[in-house]
Design a protein around this motif. Structure first.
Motif, mmCIF file in Angstrom:
data_model
loop_
_atom_site.group_PDB
_atom_site.id
_atom_site.type_symbol
_atom_site.label_atom_id
_atom_site.label_comp_id
_atom_site.label_asym_id
_atom_site.label_seq_id
_atom_site.Cartn_x
_atom_site.Cartn_y
_atom_site.Cartn_z
ATOM 1 N N GLN A 194 0.830 -1.205 0.000
ATOM 2 C CA GLN A 194 0.000 0.000 0.000
ATOM 3 C C GLN A 194 0.860 1.249 0.000
ATOM 4 N N ALA A 195 1.924 1.241 0.783
ATOM 5 C CA ALA A 195 2.817 2.398 0.839
ATOM 6 C C ALA A 195 3.429 2.675 -0.537
ATOM 7 N N ILE A 196 3.868 1.623 -1.218
ATOM 8 C CA ILE A 196 4.478 1.778 -2.535
ATOM 9 C C ILE A 196 3.492 2.400 -3.523
ATOM 10 N N LEU A 197 2.269 1.886 -3.554
ATOM 11 C CA LEU A 197 1.281 2.391 -4.506
ATOM 12 C C LEU A 197 0.829 3.808 -4.150
ATOM 13 N N ASP A 198 0.877 4.149 -2.869
ATOM 14 C CA ASP A 198 0.500 5.503 -2.446
ATOM 15 C C ASP A 198 1.566 6.535 -2.815
ATOM 16 N N ILE A 199 2.831 6.158 -2.694
ATOM 17 C CA ILE A 199 3.898 7.143 -2.933
ATOM 18 C C ILE A 199 4.305 7.219 -4.404
ATOM 19 N N LEU A 200 3.924 6.241 -5.201
ATOM 20 C CA LEU A 200 4.381 6.174 -6.590
ATOM 21 C C LEU A 200 4.201 7.487 -7.361
ATOM 22 N N PRO A 201 3.014 8.106 -7.333
ATOM 23 C CA PRO A 201 2.852 9.335 -8.118
ATOM 24 C C PRO A 201 3.602 10.542 -7.553
ATOM 25 N N GLN A 202 4.146 10.397 -6.339
ATOM 26 C CA GLN A 202 4.874 11.506 -5.725
ATOM 27 C C GLN A 202 6.368 11.470 -6.027
ATOM 28 N N ILE A 203 6.838 10.388 -6.625
ATOM 29 C CA ILE A 203 8.271 10.242 -6.858
ATOM 30 C C ILE A 203 8.718 11.182 -7.967
ATOM 31 N N PRO A 208 18.818 8.424 -8.024
ATOM 32 C CA PRO A 208 18.201 7.417 -7.148
ATOM 33 C C PRO A 208 18.283 7.800 -5.674
ATOM 34 N N GLU A 209 17.211 7.522 -4.958
ATOM 35 C CA GLU A 209 17.153 7.773 -3.520
ATOM 36 C C GLU A 209 16.903 6.460 -2.790
ATOM 37 N N ILE A 210 17.496 6.313 -1.613
ATOM 38 C CA ILE A 210 17.287 5.124 -0.793
ATOM 39 C C ILE A 210 16.371 5.473 0.371
ATOM 40 N N TYR A 211 15.405 4.588 0.647
ATOM 41 C CA TYR A 211 14.488 4.767 1.765
ATOM 42 C C TYR A 211 14.410 3.481 2.580
ATOM 43 N N HIS A 212 14.004 3.625 3.830
ATOM 44 C CA HIS A 212 13.757 2.472 4.694
ATOM 45 C C HIS A 212 12.272 2.381 5.004
ATOM 46 N N TYR A 213 11.751 1.156 4.981
ATOM 47 C CA TYR A 213 10.358 0.934 5.371
ATOM 48 C C TYR A 213 10.234 -0.396 6.098
ATOM 49 N N SER A 256 18.751 -5.057 13.357
ATOM 50 C CA SER A 256 18.467 -4.512 12.023
ATOM 51 C C SER A 256 17.262 -3.581 12.027
ATOM 52 N N LEU A 257 17.107 -2.825 13.092
ATOM 53 C CA LEU A 257 16.036 -1.825 13.112
ATOM 54 C C LEU A 257 16.329 -0.753 12.068
ATOM 55 N N LEU A 258 15.300 -0.340 11.343
ATOM 56 C CA LEU A 258 15.441 0.656 10.296
ATOM 57 C C LEU A 258 14.756 1.959 10.704
ATOM 58 N N ASN A 259 15.466 3.059 10.561
ATOM 59 C CA ASN A 259 14.890 4.375 10.808
ATOM 60 C C ASN A 259 14.073 4.777 9.577
ATOM 61 N N LYS A 260 12.797 5.070 9.787
ATOM 62 C CA LYS A 260 11.884 5.338 8.673
ATOM 63 C C LYS A 260 11.515 6.808 8.540
ATOM 64 N N SER A 261 12.238 7.677 9.211
ATOM 65 C CA SER A 261 11.898 9.101 9.204
ATOM 66 C C SER A 261 11.884 9.685 7.796
ATOM 67 N N LYS A 262 12.838 9.284 6.964
ATOM 68 C CA LYS A 262 12.966 9.880 5.630
ATOM 69 C C LYS A 262 11.747 9.594 4.772
ATOM 70 N N ILE A 263 11.312 8.334 4.713
ATOM 71 C CA ILE A 263 10.169 8.002 3.855
ATOM 72 C C ILE A 263 8.873 8.582 4.420
ATOM 73 N N LYS A 264 8.772 8.654 5.748
ATOM 74 C CA LYS A 264 7.570 9.236 6.356
ATOM 75 C C LYS A 264 7.493 10.733 6.075
ATOM 76 N N ASN A 265 8.622 11.413 6.165
ATOM 77 C CA ASN A 265 8.634 12.862 5.954
ATOM 78 C C ASN A 265 8.476 13.234 4.485
ATOM 79 N N ASP A 266 9.176 12.516 3.604
ATOM 80 C CA ASP A 266 9.138 12.865 2.180
ATOM 81 C C ASP A 266 7.791 12.574 1.537
ATOM 82 N N PHE A 267 7.087 11.552 2.038
ATOM 83 C CA PHE A 267 5.834 11.135 1.398
ATOM 84 C C PHE A 267 4.628 11.209 2.327
ATOM 85 N N ASN A 268 4.815 11.801 3.490
ATOM 86 C CA ASN A 268 3.713 11.979 4.449
ATOM 87 C C ASN A 268 3.029 10.649 4.758
#
Length: 289
Positions: A194-203, A208-213, A256-268
């Motif tokens: 769901q996250a992928i399909l929601d952010i797709l039109p915002q890219i 290339p950018e790397i994100y954690h989810y 292996s905890l991933l910080n998800k701040s970047k993807i949350k902030n960039d794509f709300n």
């Protein structure tokens, strides 16, 4: 309407994207399995794309047999690295948006805080190395409008995964030993889909950018198993064991905890807590009465 190719549709994430695709009528999906897009035959890749136009590619295809990769090095590299490199070149040539899925296994698991995207990668096994090489291939080719999403501990109502294994063993046995000294976050593939399909039109990026989810929160495999049995009312004693007590051909990250701040902030994005998502998956599987 955006034309979207989803590779690896028979896997957990690809299956979840297909399952929710009707909720996204703005996309015209093409779902490719290995009969359509043979990942091991790189010579035929360009033949598949010849004459086809896609606005976006979501690459869910991967070699994920972590332990078998230690002995199937070339096969793992073909799918996780060389196939990805060619896909990046095709995306650049055709000016196609590309979303590629990667893994927490690119890290060594020795961190003391959740990993951010810029932390150095240091994979400890063949699987992680091939996924890291795939990432680097994308960064080297540098197609526009491309993102790499690293995720962790993926499970789903589709395919084989830890949740289904625990449910099967929990019904068969009175007690189980489960590792407690590896910590990460379980990720429900449907949330990621769901996250992928929601952010797709915002890219919209020039490199290339790397994100954690992953889902929110933290757990050990022991905690994960306990939650599966608790939520599904399976009566099975879970005993904590160390990694040393359960040796495997490939080493796993201890942290292996991933910080998800970047993807949350960039794509709300709002990301669900892992236990809430686990309950949804178990309900889908019919394990919650």
């Amino acid at each position: 309407m955006l034309k979207v190719l989803v590779s690896g549709v028979s896997g957990q994430l690809g299956s979840e994207i297909k399952a929710i695709s009707t909720l996204y009528p703005q996309y015209d999906f093409t779902f490719a399995d290995r009969s359509m897009l043979d990942l091991s035959n790189l010579c035929k890749m360009e033949d598949f794309f010849e004459g086809k136009i896609f606005d976006a590619i979501i690459n869910c295809a991967a070699y994920t047999a972590v332990d078998k990769a230690e002995s199937e090095i070339d096969f793992a590299d073909t799918i996780n690295h060389r196939f990805v490199s060619m896909l990046a070149k095709i995306a650049k040539k055709k000016n196609t948006l590309l979303i590629h899925l990667s893994t927490d296994y690119v890290f060594d698991g020795k961190n003391y805080r959740p990993y951010i995207e810029s932390d150095p990668s240091d994979p400890q096994g063949v699987y992680g190395c091939t996924k890291r090489d795939g990432e680097n291939a994308i960064l080297s080719v540098a197609p526009c409008n491309t993102i790499i999403i690293r995720t962790s501990w993926v499970y789903s109502s589709f395919g084989n995964n830890f949740v289904k294994t625990m449910l099967r063993l929990g019904h068969e046995r009175d007690n189980l030993g489960v590792i407690f000294d590896q910590v990460g976050t379980p990720t429900y593939a449907r949330d990621l889909a769901q996250a992928i399909l929601d952010i797709l039109p915002q890219i919209n990026n020039t490199k290339p950018e790397i994100y954690h989810y992953s889902n929110e929160g933290a757990a050990s495999w022991y905690d994960f198993a306990k939650a599966i049995f608790e939520l599904s009312s399976v009566t099975c004693q879970v005993n904590p064991i160390t990694t040393d007590q359960y040796p495997t051909p490939a080493s796993r990250p201890h942290y292996s905890l991933l910080n998800k701040s970047k993807i949350k902030n960039d794509f709300n994005l709002s990301i669900p807590y892992w236990r809430d998502s686990l309950k949804e998956c178990l309900n889908t599987l019919g394990e919650i009465k």
